[in-house]
Design an enzyme around this catalytic site. Structure first.
Site, PDB file in Angstrom:
ATOM      1  N   LYS A  23      64.772 -24.437  33.149  1.00  8.99           N
ATOM      2  CA  LYS A  23      64.756 -23.233  33.975  1.00  8.99           C
ATOM      3  C   LYS A  23      65.449 -23.537  35.301  1.00  8.99           C
ATOM      4  O   LYS A  23      64.838 -23.927  36.293  1.00  8.99           O
ATOM      5  CB  LYS A  23      63.321 -22.756  34.191  1.00  8.99           C
ATOM      6  CG  LYS A  23      62.664 -22.275  32.903  1.00  8.99           C
ATOM      7  CD  LYS A  23      61.238 -21.824  33.131  1.00  8.99           C
ATOM      8  CE  LYS A  23      60.584 -21.384  31.831  1.00  8.99           C
ATOM      9  NZ  LYS A  23      59.175 -20.978  32.007  1.00  8.99           N
ATOM     10  N   LYS A  49      59.068 -25.505  19.974  1.00  5.78           N
ATOM     11  CA  LYS A  49      58.191 -24.600  20.708  1.00  5.78           C
ATOM     12  C   LYS A  49      57.487 -23.638  19.751  1.00  5.78           C
ATOM     13  O   LYS A  49      57.711 -23.685  18.540  1.00  5.78           O
ATOM     14  CB  LYS A  49      58.999 -23.855  21.769  1.00  5.78           C
ATOM     15  CG  LYS A  49      59.555 -24.801  22.847  1.00  5.78           C
ATOM     16  CD  LYS A  49      60.334 -24.069  23.903  1.00  5.78           C
ATOM     17  CE  LYS A  49      59.460 -23.202  24.765  1.00  5.78           C
ATOM     18  NZ  LYS A  49      58.509 -23.969  25.580  1.00  5.78           N
TER      19      LYS A  49
END
Length: 301
Positions: A141, A173
């Site tokens: 991010k 994930k």
């Protein structure tokens, strides 16, 4: 413990980033304000001053901004990236053609303020957990186009980097698990696909998923949005599972490294670290870092 060497930025990367930033700022006509108000041939001396306490990062980019604008500009730095600075400190002296100094000012400061802000914010997190084994890590991010620079700044502030992109490590994930049909199956598929130098990490949200993951032998387990009590229990489960297969880390009684993520901020990070996890990943040190207040001040004779 061996002190790690500090990273360096590639001069090619620095030049590419700074050239693009200068081109964006100068546009088609150049700095028309400086052209209109500053006579050709005038020179200027200036200081880069930090106006609040912080950690320096991005000095090479600031230097490159002035050099690329005009090689005649002299840039004398008094500190290096990673240095802790007191408020009111002069970071560097700059001297040369006045138009070029003023034209490079904003690009130099933008890089320096943003990256020093990231380094400073990271240092706050690192200070909160310095008494533990845990390391604070940045994630993917980041601002598009600035990832390598921001991850460099995190290192300057005492943090660590998670993977740089989708191509240097496997992180399974929740959506991968949902599509592939289960935690263990996804790990085994990743193991079959990955080369021997590629790490495999899996995200879990419950202790049951953790136990399932450990059976399949990942390198790292990401414990997502677990509070301190669950994290402590996860550390115990991981430790108790040692020896079930040959993936035990040498000298470490646990089978996998554990990484905590989710709800990480300066208020919560200490309690998270004290649970015994190895890593704490957070987007806060890149996406929520305030800029460090640094200015360029012209020195009048």
């Amino acid at each position: 413990m061996t002190t790690p060497h500090l990273p360096v930025l590639s001069p090619l990367m620095v030049e590419e980033q700074v050239r693009a930033a200068l081109a964006e700022d100068l546009g088609r006509a150049g700095d028309i304000t400086s052209q209109a108000t500053v006579a050709p041939g005038m020179t200027a001396r200036a200081e880069l001053n930090v106006r609040e306490e912080g950690v320096l990062a991005g000095l090479d980019l600031a230097r490159a901004a002035f050099r690329l604008m005009d090689p005649a500009i002299r840039f004398e730095a008094f500190f290096a990236d990673g240095d802790r600075l007191a408020s009111g400190t002069a970071i560097a002296h700059i001297a040369g053609p006045a138009r070029a100094v003023l034209s490079a000012e904003r690009v130099a400061l933008n890089f320096l303020m943003h990256l020093s802000g990231v380094a400073t914010h990271t240092a706050r997190f690192a200070a909160e957990i310095g008494h533990t084994q845990a390391r604070v890590c940045c994630t993917r991010k980041t601002i598009p186009g600035l990832r390598a620079l921001e991850k460099y700044a995190v290192r300057m502030g005492g943090g660590s980097s998670h993977r740089y992109g989708l191509d240097d490590a496997i992180l399974i994930k929740d959506n991968h698990i949902a599509v592939s049909g289960g935690v263990a199956g996804a790990i085994r598929a990743a193991r079959a696909f990955a080369g021997h130098l590629v790490k495999v990490e899996v995200e879990v949200t419950t202790l049951a998923e953790l136990e399932e993951a450990l059976e399949a032998g990942p390198d790292v387990v990401l414990l997502d949005n677990m509070g301190p009590e669950l994290l402590r229990r996860a550390v115990e489960i991981n430790r108790d599972s040692a020896g079930l297969n040959d993936r035990t880390y040498a000298g470490d009684p646990r089978r996998a490294k554990l990484e905590a993520s989710g709800n990480v901020n300066l208020t919560t990070v200490r309690a998270i670290a004290e649970t015994g996890v190895d890593y704490i990943s957070t987007s806060k040190i890149t996406m929520a870092a305030p800029t460090l207040d640094i200015g360029l001040d012209v020195v009048l004779d």
